[in-house]
Design a protein around this motif. Structure first.
Motif, PDB file in Angstrom:
ATOM      1  N   ALA A  21      -6.300   6.732  -9.201  1.00 54.26           N
ATOM      2  CA  ALA A  21      -5.173   7.249  -8.418  1.00 54.26           C
ATOM      3  C   ALA A  21      -3.738   6.816  -8.384  1.00 54.26           C
ATOM      4  N   SER A  22      -2.735   7.887  -8.219  1.00 53.04           N
ATOM      5  CA  SER A  22      -1.373   7.907  -8.365  1.00 53.04           C
ATOM      6  C   SER A  22      -0.994   7.087  -7.534  1.00 53.04           C
ATOM      7  N   THR A  23      -0.140   6.068  -6.997  1.00 52.19           N
ATOM      8  CA  THR A  23       0.035   5.706  -5.239  1.00 52.19           C
ATOM      9  C   THR A  23       0.019   7.198  -4.771  1.00 52.19           C
ATOM     10  N   LEU A  24       1.423   8.076  -4.973  1.00 50.33           N
ATOM     11  CA  LEU A  24       0.809   9.041  -3.496  1.00 50.33           C
ATOM     12  C   LEU A  24      -0.481   9.599  -3.401  1.00 50.33           C
ATOM     13  N   THR A  25      -1.184   9.881  -4.516  1.00 54.43           N
ATOM     14  CA  THR A  25      -2.806  10.353  -3.984  1.00 54.43           C
ATOM     15  C   THR A  25      -3.383   9.248  -2.974  1.00 54.43           C
ATOM     16  N   ALA A  26      -2.905   7.604  -3.308  1.00 47.40           N
ATOM     17  CA  ALA A  26      -3.658   6.559  -2.661  1.00 47.40           C
ATOM     18  C   ALA A  26      -3.230   6.915  -1.143  1.00 47.40           C
ATOM     19  N   ARG A  27      -2.098   6.909  -1.275  1.00 50.26           N
ATOM     20  CA  ARG A  27      -0.889   7.319   0.553  1.00 50.26           C
ATOM     21  C   ARG A  27      -2.165   8.106   0.664  1.00 50.26           C
ATOM     22  N   LEU A  28      -1.794   9.134   0.602  1.00 53.17           N
ATOM     23  CA  LEU A  28      -2.140  10.553   1.264  1.00 53.17           C
ATOM     24  C   LEU A  28      -3.841  10.704   1.898  1.00 53.17           C
ATOM     25  N   ALA A  29      -4.399   9.430   1.156  1.00 51.63           N
ATOM     26  CA  ALA A  29      -5.931   9.369   0.952  1.00 51.63           C
ATOM     27  C   ALA A  29      -5.903   8.400   2.537  1.00 51.63           C
ATOM     28  N   ARG A  30      -5.324   8.221   2.848  1.00 48.72           N
ATOM     29  CA  ARG A  30      -5.008   6.445   3.937  1.00 48.72           C
ATOM     30  C   ARG A  30      -4.553   7.810   5.601  1.00 48.72           C
ATOM     31  N   VAL A  31      -3.876   8.989   4.842  1.00 58.82           N
ATOM     32  CA  VAL A  31      -3.717   9.804   5.904  1.00 58.82           C
ATOM     33  C   VAL A  31      -4.621  10.438   6.942  1.00 58.82           C
ATOM     34  N   PRO A  32      -4.840  10.059   8.360  1.00 59.23           N
ATOM     35  CA  PRO A  32      -5.397  10.964   9.056  1.00 59.23           C
ATOM     36  C   PRO A  32      -5.395  12.470   8.601  1.00 59.23           C
ATOM     37  N   GLN A  33      -6.409  13.415   8.845  1.00 57.50           N
ATOM     38  CA  GLN A  33      -6.406  14.559   8.538  1.00 57.50           C
ATOM     39  C   GLN A  33      -6.435  14.983  10.627  1.00 57.50           C
ATOM     40  N   HIS A  34      -5.148  16.128  10.641  1.00 65.48           N
ATOM     41  CA  HIS A  34      -5.432  16.971  12.151  1.00 65.48           C
ATOM     42  C   HIS A  34      -6.638  17.779  12.285  1.00 65.48           C
TER      43      HIS A  34
END
Length: 167
Positions: free
Chosen positions: A154-167
């Protein structure tokens, strides 16, 4: 020739079969592209792993019907300046979803190791013994990448987005 796979120097279990030489029963074998295409129906039925040495001047689309049965594709770099093998690797991994061993062979340099890995190669057949340790170490050197690539990380962006909670 030394072989580096998964960051380790290993012994190659595949036997290279030249031209029309007989293939030993039960032995993992790598055959040239011309022979593979001529004998594909018999080769995919073998009870042992079969690989193919694929030159960089042939379209990898020719391999597409057989990729489920091929254990290894060795892409040839005739010179270190010729980058067609990178494109072939990306096409095999991303378009055709090839999950077998993808081996870089020929004239590959130490400086190319990371780029080869990112293009989807997971094994490196080297011409110089001294390069084996460098390739083995380089595979583990980097763990974070900004660009998406064919190596499955995973790219850094993909990894970061995976950690962001979805509302």
């Amino acid at each position: 020739m030394p072989l580096v796979k998964a960051g380790r120097i290993i012994e190659d279990r595949f036997v290279r079969v030249v031209d029309d030489a007989p293939i030993l029963d039960g032995a993992a074998a790598i055959v040239p592209a011309v022979r593979f295409l001529a004998d594909a129906h018999e080769l995919v039925l073998r009870q042992a792993p079969t690989g193919v040495v694929w030159p960089n001047d042939r379209r990898v689309a020719e391999l597409a019907p057989y990729l489920d049965w091929i254990a290894l594709v060795a892409l040839v770099f005739p010179t270190f300046r010729d980058g067609r093998g990178y494109s072939q690797a990306r096409i095999l991994r991303e378009r055709y979803h090839f999950r077998g061993e993808l081996r870089a062979t020929g004239q590959i340099l130490r400086d190319q190791c990371l780029f080869l890995q990112r293009a989807g190669f997971d094994a490196f057949e080297l011409t110089k013994d001294a390069d084996a340790a460098v390739f083995a170490e380089t595979v583990h050197r980097y763990s974070v990448f900004y660009q998406p690539a064919a190596d499955g990380r995973a790219s850094t962006l993909t990894a970061r987005l995976a950690r962001v909670p979805q509302h």
